[in-house]
Design an enzyme around this catalytic site. Structure first.
Site, mmCIF file in Angstrom:
data_model
loop_
_atom_site.group_PDB
_atom_site.id
_atom_site.type_symbol
_atom_site.label_atom_id
_atom_site.label_comp_id
_atom_site.label_asym_id
_atom_site.label_seq_id
_atom_site.Cartn_x
_atom_site.Cartn_y
_atom_site.Cartn_z
ATOM 1 N N GLU A 1 -38.590 14.209 23.338
ATOM 2 C CA GLU A 1 -36.891 14.439 23.256
ATOM 3 C C GLU A 1 -36.196 14.108 21.901
ATOM 4 O O GLU A 1 -36.221 13.131 21.532
ATOM 5 C CB GLU A 1 -36.112 13.368 24.274
ATOM 6 C CG GLU A 1 -36.564 13.664 25.665
ATOM 7 C CD GLU A 1 -36.289 15.208 26.156
ATOM 8 O OE1 GLU A 1 -34.914 15.521 25.919
ATOM 9 O OE2 GLU A 1 -36.902 15.659 26.867
ATOM 10 N N CYS B 1 -27.797 12.033 20.202
ATOM 11 C CA CYS B 1 -28.575 13.368 20.129
ATOM 12 C C CYS B 1 -27.495 14.284 20.451
ATOM 13 O O CYS B 1 -27.837 15.495 19.745
ATOM 14 C CB CYS B 1 -29.624 13.108 20.800
ATOM 15 S SG CYS B 1 -29.761 13.060 22.530
HETATM 16 P P1 NAD Z 1 -37.306 7.764 14.759
HETATM 17 O O1 NAD Z 1 -38.280 9.219 14.786
HETATM 18 O O2 NAD Z 1 -37.283 7.493 13.168
HETATM 19 O O3 NAD Z 1 -37.990 6.962 15.548
HETATM 20 C C1 NAD Z 1 -38.433 6.927 17.026
HETATM 21 C C2 NAD Z 1 -39.359 6.239 17.252
HETATM 22 O O4 NAD Z 1 -40.692 6.819 16.556
HETATM 23 C C3 NAD Z 1 -39.399 4.804 16.842
HETATM 24 O O5 NAD Z 1 -40.135 4.024 17.831
HETATM 25 C C4 NAD Z 1 -40.295 4.780 15.735
HETATM 26 O O6 NAD Z 1 -40.967 3.559 15.483
HETATM 27 C C5 NAD Z 1 -41.325 5.843 16.204
HETATM 28 N N1 NAD Z 1 -42.279 6.397 14.994
HETATM 29 C C6 NAD Z 1 -41.831 6.381 13.812
HETATM 30 N N2 NAD Z 1 -42.786 7.133 13.049
HETATM 31 C C7 NAD Z 1 -43.839 7.476 14.058
HETATM 32 C C8 NAD Z 1 -45.223 7.665 13.830
HETATM 33 N N3 NAD Z 1 -45.484 8.379 12.539
HETATM 34 N N4 NAD Z 1 -46.134 7.816 14.955
HETATM 35 C C9 NAD Z 1 -45.645 7.104 16.175
HETATM 36 N N5 NAD Z 1 -44.474 6.848 16.141
HETATM 37 C C10 NAD Z 1 -43.559 6.773 15.172
HETATM 38 O O7 NAD Z 1 -36.025 8.149 15.322
HETATM 39 P P2 NAD Z 1 -34.809 6.998 15.349
HETATM 40 O O8 NAD Z 1 -34.102 7.088 14.189
HETATM 41 O O9 NAD Z 1 -35.285 5.815 16.147
HETATM 42 O O10 NAD Z 1 -34.096 7.777 16.550
HETATM 43 C C11 NAD Z 1 -32.970 8.680 16.333
HETATM 44 C C12 NAD Z 1 -33.404 9.984 16.446
HETATM 45 O O11 NAD Z 1 -33.782 10.125 17.743
HETATM 46 C C13 NAD Z 1 -32.204 11.079 16.329
HETATM 47 O O12 NAD Z 1 -32.959 12.129 15.835
HETATM 48 C C14 NAD Z 1 -31.644 11.510 17.568
HETATM 49 O O13 NAD Z 1 -31.309 12.901 17.666
HETATM 50 C C15 NAD Z 1 -32.988 11.351 18.708
HETATM 51 N N6 NAD Z 1 -32.742 11.112 19.810
HETATM 52 C C16 NAD Z 1 -32.981 12.123 20.941
HETATM 53 C C17 NAD Z 1 -32.559 12.001 22.239
HETATM 54 C C18 NAD Z 1 -32.776 12.908 23.180
HETATM 55 O O14 NAD Z 1 -32.775 12.888 24.477
HETATM 56 N N7 NAD Z 1 -33.051 14.322 22.791
HETATM 57 C C19 NAD Z 1 -31.999 10.986 22.529
HETATM 58 C C20 NAD Z 1 -31.776 9.797 21.536
HETATM 59 C C21 NAD Z 1 -32.003 10.064 20.256
#
Ligand code: NAD
Length: 478
Positions: free
Chosen positions: A247, A281
């Site tokens: 997501e 999001c």
């Molecule tokens: P992010 O991608 O920075 O991090 C998300 C998760 O991934 C965190 O737990 C992070 O530690 C982990 N992560 C980071 N690098 C990684 C890697 N190389 N391998 C594995 N895991 C890794 O996102 P964020 O800043 O925490 O959240 C905001 C983003 O999430 C926005 O883009 C938002 O739109 C999206 N979001 C989407 C939805 C949806 O339902 N579509 C809902 C909420 C947030």
């Protein structure tokens, strides 16, 4: 200062390295706690615990697993104050609005997973061969890697955790580092339900280490991840053939057609720009309004933007908290500078208020150019970017300049037009005559294929299906 720990194999534990990092209060910009800084080794320990628990847990009858989820829901209700308090401290969510709303959503996730799982039926399939009987049913996948973002750290985690365990999987969960304390408080609450050791494990630490280990380790069997498209892409390229529910981000358009009521539309759309300081999001991050409605729409949007109150998130009058970090503030600044350089005008806000921490003013931006960052990328801040269009083609030019595909909205009184727009918009969800943030937990949610917004559908039955393998058994009856 409190220290928040990992939860592995039923035990609260320090990181194997002994290292920690600061938890920051974003409304003050100051540390409030220490967090165990897990590494690959901690992730490996948790994966081993989840695999060891798997063989017993998958044999626990589904009704018992569902009863445990109901117990967790009751505990979440009982301790919702603790959850709301940490959401306020760690994420700056207004305590009496957003924070308590999110805490309450968590219990619903547990209840829905528990009940829907009981009705996930298989099939018996007619065959050409008269000597065969074929049926399908759902089996657990094994160990699920759950990777969650900071923006709704409790609600989003529980879009995965109860669904995974009720279907007989075990879990290793890693939250975003800036929401680690919230994850610990939630874990403390649900562990009180008598969760067998190893069924849910929590490892705190950097995503590119702990998260990456969960993704590449051969002993995890599927990945449930919510986060940014950039991380989603990295995970996809690292995970190989593991099933993935992803997501990701959105920048869905909101379109107000010439026959809509501009004032009513602005009143409905504004919360999709400003709720959670725009860190959702499904936010309305680009608004395309028919030229004949522009003035009335913009005037009302200005009134709406000015009505939000920022400040100490514990204050009952405050309904907009800070951004999560300086990174989010800097992105908002960069997007506004870029839009202004390309001719857009800032009518309200556009800077940081005189408050401590990571606040950004609610901002209304008009006449942004098609090639501006606000049109092409997710801003994730309290911003209402508005552009006017004179004909449908102009609107489509704006829409097609961006390859996100999560949620869109159309405002019109014409049913035919509503259907046509909804049919053609390349987003997983289109909302007609309401804001893009409308959603309920059991409704399928996710990005359109071929866009940057993700893979698969989350929500109710759809998550349960992802959390299980469809097993086919063919009998030769002689
Ligand atoms: P992010 O991608 O920075 O991090 C998300 C998760 O991934 C965190 O737990 C992070 O530690 C982990 N992560 C980071 N690098 C990684 C890697 N190389 N391998 C594995 N895991 C890794 O996102 P964020 O800043 O925490 O959240 C905001 C983003 O999430 C926005 O883009 C938002 O739109 C999206 N979001 C989407 C939805 C949806 O339902 N579509 C809902 C909420 C947030």
């Amino acid at each position: 200062m409190r220290k928040y720990l990992n939860f592995i194999d039923g035990q609260w534990c320090n990181a194997i390295s002994g290292q920690t990092f600061d938890a920051i209060n974003p409304a003050k910009g100051e540390p409030f706690a220490r967090i165990a800084k897990g590494s690959r080794q901690d992730a490996q320990k948790a994966i081993a615990a989840a695999n060891a628990a798997q063989s017993l847990w998958r044999k626990v009858p589904l009704w018992e697993r569902a009863a445990l989820c109901h117990k967790m829901a009751e505990l979440v209700v009982q301790y919702e104050k603790d959850l709301a308090d940490i959401l306020c401290t760690e994420l700056g969510k207004p305590r009496h609005g957003e924070a308590i709303d999110e805490a309450r959503e968590v219990a619903t996730n547990f209840r829905q997973a528990a009940e829907l799982a009981k009705f996930l039926e298989g099939q018996t399939i007619p065959t050409q061969d008269p000597h065969k009987r074929v049926l399908t049913f759902r089996q657990p996948r094994g160990v699920i890697a759950v990777i969650t973002p900071w923006n709704f750290p409790a609600a989003i985690a529980t879009e995965y955790l109860p669904h995974a365990i009720v279907m007989g999987n075990t879990v290793v969960w890693t939250p975003a580092p800036t929401a680690a304390a919230t994850a610990v408080v939630l874990m403390e609450i649900i562990a009180r339900a008598g969760l067998p050791k190893g069924v849910i494990n929590l490892v705190l630490g950097p995503g590119n280490e702990v998260g990456d280990e969960l993704v590449i380790n051969r002993s995890t069997h599927a990945i449930g991840m919510t986060g940014s498209p950039k991380t989603g892409l990295t995970i996809s390229s690292r995970a190989g053939l593991k099933p993935k529910l992803m997501e990701l981000g959105g920048n869905g358009p909101t379109i107000i057609l010439p026959d809509a009521d501009p004032v009513k539309a602005a009143q409905m759309i504004a919360p999709a720009c400003f709720y959670a300081a725009g860190q959702v999001c499904s936010c309305a991050e680009r608004i395309l309004v028919a030229d004949n409605l522009k003035q009335d729409f913009v005037d009302e949007m200005i009134r709406q933007a000015r009505s939000w109150v920022q400040g100490d998130p514990w204050d009952t009058n405050v309904n907009m908290g800070p951004q999560n970090s300086m990174m989010v503030v800097d992105k908002m600044t960069a997007h506004l500078l870029d839009a202004s350089a390309k001719g857009a005008k800032i009518l309200v806000g556009g800077g940081r208020p005189k408050l401590p921490g990571f606040f950004y003013e609610p901002t209304v931006l008009v006449d942004y150019a098609i090639d501006s960052l606000v049109n092409k990328e997710e801003t994730f801040g309290p911003i209402a970017p508005i552009a006017a269009f004179k004909n449908d083609q102009q609107a489509w030019d704006y829409i097609n300049a961006c390859d996100f595909g999560l949620v869109s909205a159309v405002f019109t009184r014409d049913v035919d037009k509503a259907w046509q727009w909804a049919d053609n918009l390349r987003t997983g969800i289109t909302v007609v005559n309401d804001f893009t943030n409308y959603w309920e937990l059991h409704i399928p949610f996710g990005g359109m294929s071929g866009t940057q917004s993700g893979l698969g559908r989350i929500g109710g039955r759809h998550t349960l299906e992802f959390m299980s393998d469809l097993k086919t058994i063919a009998f030769n009856i002689g």
